[in-house]
Design a protein around this motif. Structure first.
Motif, mmCIF file in Angstrom:
data_model
loop_
_atom_site.group_PDB
_atom_site.id
_atom_site.type_symbol
_atom_site.label_atom_id
_atom_site.label_comp_id
_atom_site.label_asym_id
_atom_site.label_seq_id
_atom_site.Cartn_x
_atom_site.Cartn_y
_atom_site.Cartn_z
ATOM 1 N N TYR A 106 40.750 45.457 36.279
ATOM 2 C CA TYR A 106 40.600 45.935 34.911
ATOM 3 C C TYR A 106 41.261 47.293 34.685
ATOM 4 C CZ TYR A 106 38.970 46.981 30.308
ATOM 5 O OH TYR A 106 38.953 47.304 28.989
ATOM 6 N N PRO A 107 40.975 48.294 35.518
ATOM 7 C CA PRO A 107 41.668 49.583 35.330
ATOM 8 C C PRO A 107 43.187 49.442 35.379
ATOM 9 C CG PRO A 107 39.832 49.851 36.827
ATOM 10 C CD PRO A 107 39.965 48.385 36.591
ATOM 11 N N LEU A 108 43.693 48.564 36.253
ATOM 12 C CA LEU A 108 45.155 48.403 36.335
ATOM 13 C C LEU A 108 45.703 47.829 35.035
ATOM 14 C CD1 LEU A 108 45.731 47.164 39.979
ATOM 15 C CD2 LEU A 108 46.354 49.363 38.974
ATOM 16 N N VAL A 109 45.013 46.858 34.470
ATOM 17 C CA VAL A 109 45.448 46.302 33.187
ATOM 18 C C VAL A 109 45.539 47.420 32.155
ATOM 19 C CG1 VAL A 109 44.756 44.816 31.267
ATOM 20 C CG2 VAL A 109 44.580 43.986 33.611
ATOM 21 N N ARG A 110 44.499 48.280 32.115
ATOM 22 C CA ARG A 110 44.487 49.381 31.151
ATOM 23 C C ARG A 110 45.639 50.347 31.402
ATOM 24 N NH1 ARG A 110 41.654 49.046 26.671
ATOM 25 N NH2 ARG A 110 41.586 51.313 26.675
ATOM 26 N N ILE A 128 32.896 43.891 29.753
ATOM 27 C CA ILE A 128 33.441 44.527 30.953
ATOM 28 C C ILE A 128 32.388 45.307 31.715
ATOM 29 C CG2 ILE A 128 35.802 44.583 30.069
ATOM 30 C CD1 ILE A 128 35.395 47.532 29.503
ATOM 31 N N GLY A 129 31.339 45.719 31.053
ATOM 32 C CA GLY A 129 30.259 46.405 31.772
ATOM 33 C C GLY A 129 29.643 45.490 32.811
ATOM 34 N N LEU A 130 29.313 44.290 32.383
ATOM 35 C CA LEU A 130 28.712 43.323 33.299
ATOM 36 C C LEU A 130 29.716 42.907 34.372
ATOM 37 C CD1 LEU A 130 26.006 41.822 33.581
ATOM 38 C CD2 LEU A 130 27.067 39.888 32.395
ATOM 39 N N ASP A 186 36.105 35.929 34.234
ATOM 40 C CA ASP A 186 35.706 35.367 32.935
ATOM 41 C C ASP A 186 35.103 36.434 32.036
ATOM 42 O OD1 ASP A 186 36.630 33.028 33.852
ATOM 43 O OD2 ASP A 186 34.681 32.046 34.118
ATOM 44 N N HIS A 187 34.255 37.297 32.619
ATOM 45 C CA HIS A 187 33.627 38.306 31.779
ATOM 46 C C HIS A 187 34.576 39.425 31.384
ATOM 47 C CE1 HIS A 187 30.010 36.151 32.852
ATOM 48 N NE2 HIS A 187 29.407 36.779 31.850
ATOM 49 N N VAL A 213 31.794 30.943 41.049
ATOM 50 C CA VAL A 213 31.779 31.893 42.175
ATOM 51 C C VAL A 213 31.919 33.307 41.610
ATOM 52 C CG1 VAL A 213 32.633 30.325 43.945
ATOM 53 C CG2 VAL A 213 34.258 31.532 42.476
ATOM 54 N N PRO A 214 31.519 34.337 42.357
ATOM 55 C CA PRO A 214 31.507 35.702 41.815
ATOM 56 C C PRO A 214 32.849 36.173 41.272
ATOM 57 C CG PRO A 214 30.224 35.617 43.813
ATOM 58 C CD PRO A 214 30.855 34.272 43.670
ATOM 59 N N ALA A 215 33.944 35.893 42.004
ATOM 60 C CA ALA A 215 35.239 36.379 41.520
ATOM 61 C C ALA A 215 35.559 35.778 40.152
ATOM 62 C CB ALA A 215 36.337 36.027 42.522
ATOM 63 N N LYS A 216 35.191 34.534 39.980
ATOM 64 C CA LYS A 216 35.453 33.877 38.705
ATOM 65 C C LYS A 216 34.546 34.467 37.616
ATOM 66 C CE LYS A 216 36.142 29.272 36.794
ATOM 67 N NZ LYS A 216 35.086 29.304 35.777
ATOM 68 N N PHE A 217 33.323 34.791 37.984
ATOM 69 C CA PHE A 217 32.400 35.435 37.055
ATOM 70 C C PHE A 217 33.010 36.732 36.528
ATOM 71 C CE2 PHE A 217 29.022 38.357 35.980
ATOM 72 C CZ PHE A 217 28.071 37.586 35.341
#
Lengths: 361, 297, 292
Positions: free
Chosen positions: B143-147, C260-262, C252-253, C245-249
């Protein structure tokens, strides 16, 4: 303790098309200490591994203790073996290293403990029994490897260059230890090495090998004094034997002629009729004597270099015609480079070889 | 001991094929089938028409092999909105692959060289930190990299994905070259210094020419790794540069209505083709790459 | 050796990219991710600190719980099966078999393929209407059922099958290198001692190969935490959320559900897990290196 003899009859070993041993015969008597000596690649380790049953033979028979074991598993041959890299089981304690084979074979626990204790005491390992191999020095590791062999109470003990991974001092110590062990157990031992000092000090008999063939099988003394060919002569002995090319002439007595130098051979025992083919004279450095110039049989020589070696001194000389040789004197020898000397080559200490075949005459 | 031994019959030459040996070969044969099955099924499915697939047996050889599905997969299979086949993805992947492999190896080898032979303060700490990072999942950084990339204006682009592959290839490449240079005799480096060669001269003229085997290993490792990447391409490459793996997944998993399994399998094989060619073409080098990459840490 | 100033500057210039990546990407991005997880960010990051609330929500989230549950099942089965199969394959190849190179190539080729390809192939093989189940029935096993991929309670095992197929070859390669590194005289000594072959493997060889096992296990485990492509390609998390699986979670979020917080809370949890596995391993390796 059981002592077995070993009998090898026209043994053949090859890998693919390569013949390593061909028609090799060898008999090792009960309680004998036999050393297989030779340069690397001479077939000595192959022979030992074949006796142990670790490599398949192509032909011939191996008998141990009077039993044909040519195709028997190593464990059923009544042998034990010590390896160059020690081959200790790294994640087991010394005690378990020594007892593991017995345990798997179903030996009763009390008997295992008795044998391990006995071997450990003999090899001064008692205080190290709970250690891992990685916590031991090289010398200790090799003692453990010997201990692992001893507990098998085998008829024959095989040693595959057991000391060559050790430094010089430890090697000398363990050599003595192995010799003491042999004296104490009286077991049959076959020992492979490329180190001629080990061979000479340990062996009852030495088999000098080259190119898969036993060149000479004899007592250390005979091997040293009367090598059967130039290979044995040059491989055994340090500093090396001197070789001087020349030919034989008959002038009343047999004479060795090299350039202007003539050397009477009265006292040399010929094995075969001498011919006039070119020959090579061999003499060990310690057999050359310094004499006065008035000695009839002496030859003049000039000192080129002096190598002090601690206990004694090696003196490098040249004869008038340029032939180089070395000889040995005690450490106090007052000799300097450039000195002129007279030396004598006693006939009874000589070896004469046919130049073409290299065989002793 | 010998008393027992003497009761044993004289030993006999053992038979060549023992039951244990048969068992061993049976085990190898059966496991080999398990490993080969998917490849076989992919190939035969891709060569069958749909009618045969619907009625027939998954394992049967095609009655009348045809490469129609391959042609369709390459030129006209639909990836969501467009129907231009997987070839788009193939060329995208190629455009991503070539600069990414080159740059990541260049920077990785330079870093490995600086860390191995030049005893710089803090070098070990940097190297250790990089090794830890090699294990961390991408999700932590993404996420930070995307930003950052959208802030710098690069956004999702070819350049972005090349930079991303370089960043995430850096730990492994550094490790590879650091270990290799550290295994060379240090006298070589000292001799070059005594001769007055500078940092970059030693790198370019002495070390890299000697590192050819490692370069081969690195190329193999990076080529298969980058070609097989899915997640980074999906996030950073942008709609116009989506790599083949992403396109493939779109073709197979976003189809509406009945799925064309033959086309799917042809597209899958096409995507697997380059790594397979690299793998079978490089032989032991691939194994060497694994061994070198496996000593992480 | 003393370094001159120019050499020192050159060396530092060469390390610039690595330093930049280290500080900006690795440390910077990681810290930002951790920070976001402590805020109430939704679509865009903000700085409203809310402590561990996101983590609280995370562990009350069914989908996350399912993901964690799945990754534990997958991780345990995948790592142990791949280690077991890989080791057995290596032992089999180590018996001086014929055509060794070919066999090794067959075992290892899946590792050269991507997870997407792996997932799609196995999706097709496990497809109940036309895949293996269909083949078994057409061979006369009428009652044969192998529909794990469409059943919520078994879908995750399908990922295990595909993952093991892909990664066993890697373990085999690592183990084979380890086995080939065993001193041949150990084998000779064991034969003279009369140890049966299986006993030598169990009591002597396996304990010697702790480094190979640790390396393989750590490589496989980090692959477990990263598991994403395979789930996307093979089941897309389904049926329902059965194979999430966690990486997909996290993905997706981050990109679909705009939470992005979650997502970063989940990513941080993954980070902590990985460090908990890898740090002791790296420490152990460093210690071992020193002892040598």
């Amino acid at each position: 303790m059981q002592k077995s003899s070993v009998d090898i009859r026209s043994l053949q070993i090859g890998f693919g098309g390569l013949k390593v041993l061909e028609n090799l015969d060898l008999h090792v008597g009960e309680s004998e200490f036999l050393v297989l000596l030779g340069p690397s690649g001479c077939g000595k380790s192959t022979l030992l591994n074949a006796i142990a049953g670790l490599i398949d033979v192509k032909g011939g028979e191996i008998h141990i203790g009077g039993r044909d074991v040519t195709w028997a598993e190593p464990k059923d041959r009544g042998i034990a073996m010590v390896f160059q890299s020690y081959a200790l089981y790294p994640r087991m304690s010394v005690r378990r290293n020594m007892s593991f084979g017995l345990k798997v074979a179903g030996t009763p626990q009390s008997e295992i403990e008795r044998r391990v204790g006995e071997a450990a005491q003999m090899l001064r390992l008692t205080s190290l029994l709970e250690r891992r191999p990685s916590e031991l020095s090289g010398g200790q590791r090799q003692r453990v490897a010997i201990g692992r062999a001893l507990v098998r109470h085998a008829g024959v003990y095989l040693f595959d260059e057991p000391l060559s991974n050790l430094d010089a001092q430890l090697r000398a110590e363990l050599r003595v230890e192995i010799k003491r062990l042999h004296a104490r157990l009286g077991a049959t031992m076959i020992y492979v090495t490329h180190d001629q000092i080990e061979a000479l000090t340990l062996a009852d008999r030495i088999a000098v090998m080259q190119g898969g063939v036993i060149q000479q099988l004899d007592t250390p003394k005979k091997i040293y004094r009367e090598p059967v060919n130039r290979f044995v002569a040059s491989f055994v002995g340090s500093p090396a034997m001197n070789f001087i090319p020349g030919r034989l002439a008959r002038g009343g007595e047999m004479v060795f002629v090299a350039g202007v130098n003539r050397l009477g051979l009265n006292g040399y025992v010929f094995r075969s009729q001498p011919t006039d083919a070119p020959v090579v004279l061999g003499i060990r450095p310690e057999h050359i004597e310094m004499t006065g110039a008035d000695d009839q049989s002496s030859v003049p020589a000039r000192v080129e270099m002096v190598e002090p070696m601690g206990a004694d001194t090696l003196i490098w000389c040249r004869l008038a015609d340029g032939t180089a040789f070395s000889f040995r004197r005690d450490a106090d020898a007052q000799v300097r480079a450039g000195d002129a000397l007279a030396v004598r080559f006693p006939a009874d200490a000589l070896s004469l070889f046919d130049e073409a075949s290299g065989q002793r005459l | 001991m010998t008393a027992v031994a003497q009761l044993l019959p004289a030993s006999r030459r053992p038979k060549r094929m023992t039951p244990a040996r048969w068992g061993l070969y049976a085990f190898i044969f059966i496991t080999a089938l398990y490993f080969l099955l998917p490849l076989y099924v992919m190939i035969v499915t891709s060569l069958k028409p749909m009618a045969e697939i619907r009625q027939g047996n998954l394992l049967a050889l095609p009655a009348a092999p045809s490469i129609d599905a391959w042609v369709k997969a390459w030129t006209s299979a639909c990836t969501g909105l467009t129907c231009q086949g997987i070839k788009i993805g193939f060329f995208n992947s190629l455009r991503i692959l070539v600069p990414s492999v080159g740059i990541s190896i260049l920077i990785g080898s330079l870093t490995g060289y600086a860390l191995s032979l030049w005893r710089l303060p803090g070098a070990n700490i940097l190297f250790g930190a990089m090794m830890v990072v090699a294990f961390i999942p991408y999700q932590v950084f993404i996420y930070p990299l995307v930003r950052v990339f959208s802030f710098t204006g690069l956004g999702q682009s070819l350049l972005t994905i090349v930079i991303i592959h370089t960043i995430f290839g850096l730990p492994t490449m550094t490790l590879l070259f650091r270990n290799y240079f550290a295994s060379l005799p240090v006298e070589l480096f000292k001799a070059a210094r005594v001769d007055g060669a500078g940092f970059y001269q030693i790198y370019a003229l002495i070390m890299m020419p000697m590192a050819t085997p490692m370069i081969v290993v690195a190329v193999i490792l990076q080529t298969t790794g980058i070609w097989n990447d899915f997640i980074l391409g999906l996030i950073f490459a942008g709609r116009d540069n989506l790599p083949m793996t992403v396109q493939l997944n779109n073709i197979v998993n976003s189809t509406q209505g009945e799925r064309a399994y033959n086309v799917d399998m042809a597209a899958t094989l096409l995507t697997a083709l380059l790594p397979l060619v690299v793998y079978f073409g490089s032989g032991r080098w691939f194994v060497r790459g694994i061994a070198a990459g496996a000593v992480k840490g | 050796m003393r370094l001159s100033l120019t050499s020192r500057l050159s060396a530092i210039s060469a390390l610039l990219p690595a330093l930049l990546v280290m500080f900006v990407v690795y440390i910077g991005a990681t810290s930002w991710t951790v920070w976001i997880s402590l805020t109430n960010s939704r679509m865009l990051p903000n700085n409203n600190f809310i402590g561990l609330r996101q983590y609280e929500m995370l562990f009350n989230n069914d989908r996350w719980i399912t993901s964690v549950h799945n990754i534990v099942i997958y991780g345990v089965l995948f790592v142990s099966l791949a280690l077991l199969i890989g080791f057995l394959l290596a032992v089999a190849i180590d018996q001086r078999v014929r055509a060794e190179d070919t066999i090794r190539s067959i075992y290892l080729y899946p590792y050269s393929m991507s997870f997407v390809v792996t997932g799609l192939v196995w999706q097709w093989l496990l497809n109940p209407t036309l895949g293996i189940q269909h083949v078994l029935r057409s061979w006369g096993f009428e009652g044969a059922t192998f529909d794990w991929i469409v059943r919520p309670e078994t879908a995750i095992y399908c990922l295990v099958i595909a993952g093991v197929w892909q990664a066993s070859g890697l373990v085999m390669a690592i183990m084979l290198a380890g086995l080939r590194g065993v001193d041949e005289e150990i084998w000779k000594a064991a034969r003279v001692d009369g140890l049966p072959k299986w006993r030598v493997y169990v009591s002597i060889i396996i304990p010697m190969m702790d480094a190979s096992f640790a390396t393989a296990a750590v490589l496989l485990s980090t692959g477990v935490v990263r598991l994403y492509d395979l789930s996307v390609a093979m089941t897309n998390g389904g049926p329902g959320i059965a194979s999430e699986v966690p990486a997909k979670f996290v993905m997706d979020h981050l990109f679909e559900r705009a939470n992005i917080g979650l997502a970063t809370a989940a990513a941080t949890t993954m980070l902590i897990t990985v460090i908990a596995v890898v740090a002791p391993y790296l420490y152990w390796r460093a210690r071992k290196g020193e002892m040598r």
